[in-house]
Scaffold this motif. Structure first.
Motif, short mmCIF file in Angstrom:
data_model
loop_
_atom_site.label_atom_id
_atom_site.label_comp_id
_atom_site.label_asym_id
_atom_site.label_seq_id
_atom_site.Cartn_x
_atom_site.Cartn_y
_atom_site.Cartn_z
N ARG A 135 86.15 31.43 36.60
CA ARG A 135 84.31 32.25 35.80
C ARG A 135 83.03 31.61 36.26
O ARG A 135 82.49 32.59 36.05
CB ARG A 135 84.89 31.41 34.63
CG ARG A 135 86.23 32.83 33.98
CD ARG A 135 86.94 32.21 32.47
NE ARG A 135 86.60 31.09 32.12
CZ ARG A 135 87.44 30.44 31.66
NH1 ARG A 135 88.69 31.02 31.64
NH2 ARG A 135 87.00 29.68 31.06
N CYS A 136 82.87 30.96 36.99
CA CYS A 136 81.31 30.49 37.24
C CYS A 136 80.80 30.73 39.26
O CYS A 136 80.51 30.95 39.19
CB CYS A 136 81.32 29.00 37.16
SG CYS A 136 81.63 28.15 35.74
N THR A 137 82.65 31.07 40.03
CA THR A 137 82.21 31.18 41.29
C THR A 137 83.20 31.41 41.62
O THR A 137 84.30 31.60 41.44
CB THR A 137 81.55 29.66 41.74
OG1 THR A 137 80.94 30.51 43.22
CG2 THR A 137 82.47 28.98 41.70
N ARG A 138 83.46 31.72 43.05
CA ARG A 138 84.57 32.49 44.15
C ARG A 138 84.86 31.62 44.40
O ARG A 138 84.35 30.27 44.53
CB ARG A 138 84.23 33.62 44.95
CG ARG A 138 83.69 34.59 44.22
CD ARG A 138 83.99 35.60 45.83
NE ARG A 138 85.31 35.60 45.76
CZ ARG A 138 85.10 36.86 47.28
NH1 ARG A 138 84.13 37.00 47.52
NH2 ARG A 138 86.24 36.59 48.20
N PHE A 142 77.05 29.09 41.99
CA PHE A 142 77.32 29.62 40.60
C PHE A 142 76.65 30.34 39.50
O PHE A 142 75.20 30.29 39.27
CB PHE A 142 77.36 28.53 39.99
CG PHE A 142 78.17 27.19 40.96
CD1 PHE A 142 79.65 27.16 40.91
CD2 PHE A 142 77.48 26.45 41.67
CE1 PHE A 142 80.56 26.25 41.66
CE2 PHE A 142 78.07 25.47 42.61
CZ PHE A 142 79.30 25.33 42.32
N LYS A 143 77.46 30.76 38.67
CA LYS A 143 76.20 32.09 37.61
C LYS A 143 76.00 30.67 36.59
O LYS A 143 76.66 30.10 35.90
CB LYS A 143 77.58 33.07 37.18
CG LYS A 143 78.25 33.64 37.73
CD LYS A 143 79.65 34.40 36.98
CE LYS A 143 80.18 35.64 37.65
NZ LYS A 143 81.56 36.33 37.26
N PRO A 144 74.86 30.83 36.56
CA PRO A 144 74.12 30.01 35.46
C PRO A 144 74.72 30.12 33.80
O PRO A 144 74.97 29.58 33.63
CB PRO A 144 73.12 30.12 35.74
CG PRO A 144 72.60 31.28 37.18
CD PRO A 144 73.57 31.24 37.01
N GLU A 145 75.09 31.33 33.87
CA GLU A 145 75.61 31.50 32.39
C GLU A 145 76.86 30.61 31.76
O GLU A 145 77.31 30.98 31.18
CB GLU A 145 75.06 32.98 31.72
CG GLU A 145 76.08 33.72 32.76
CD GLU A 145 75.31 34.31 34.01
OE1 GLU A 145 76.64 35.10 34.63
OE2 GLU A 145 74.43 33.78 34.68
N ALA A 146 77.33 31.11 33.31
CA ALA A 146 78.82 30.83 32.92
C ALA A 146 79.43 29.12 33.25
O ALA A 146 79.70 28.79 32.85
CB ALA A 146 79.83 30.69 34.07
#
Length: 124
Positions: free
Chosen positions: A61-64, A120-124
């Protein structure tokens, strides 16, 4: 295998077999990270090993994750890292990079493929 051959063998893998990484191999990889040189030998790295399906789903959910069966998240405790006196640069990011590289080369020596992901998605 000599070092240059090993370095040439390692590549950025983006598709993994679903087979689990054996504990013995994971232990060798983690030991390679532990013995990696760090500034003033402060060893500020903190490693999070993700092996469960739930953990890998959370990571995805944060990265591939490219279907990897496990992941090692390499962090640096900047409060523990050495700081250069001339410009105040805390080198935890450099230390973490050295540790990561050592582990990736150890994995390649064991016939395992790796991928360095630093998005990485910071919000995740």
């Amino acid at each position: 295998m000599d070092f240059l051959s090993l370095a040439k063998k390692r590549y950025a893998c983006r598709k993994y077999a679903p087979a689990k990484v054996e504990q013995e191999k994971l232990d060798i990889i983690l030991e390679a990270g532990r013995v990696a040189p760090t500034g003033a030998n402060r060893q500020p790295q903190r490693l999070i090993v993700v092996r469960s399906q739930e953990g890998m789903e959370r990571l995805a959910r944060c990265t591939r994750d490219f279907g990897a069966p496990c992941a090692v998240i390499v962090c640096a405790d900047t409060g523990e890292a050495w700081t250069r006196k001339y410009d105040g640069k805390t080198i935890g990011d450099i230390d973490a990079s050295i540790v990561t590289d050592h582990m990736m080369l150890a994995a390649a020596s064991l016939g395992l493929d790796t991928l360095w992901i630093c998005m990485f998605k910071p919000e995740a």
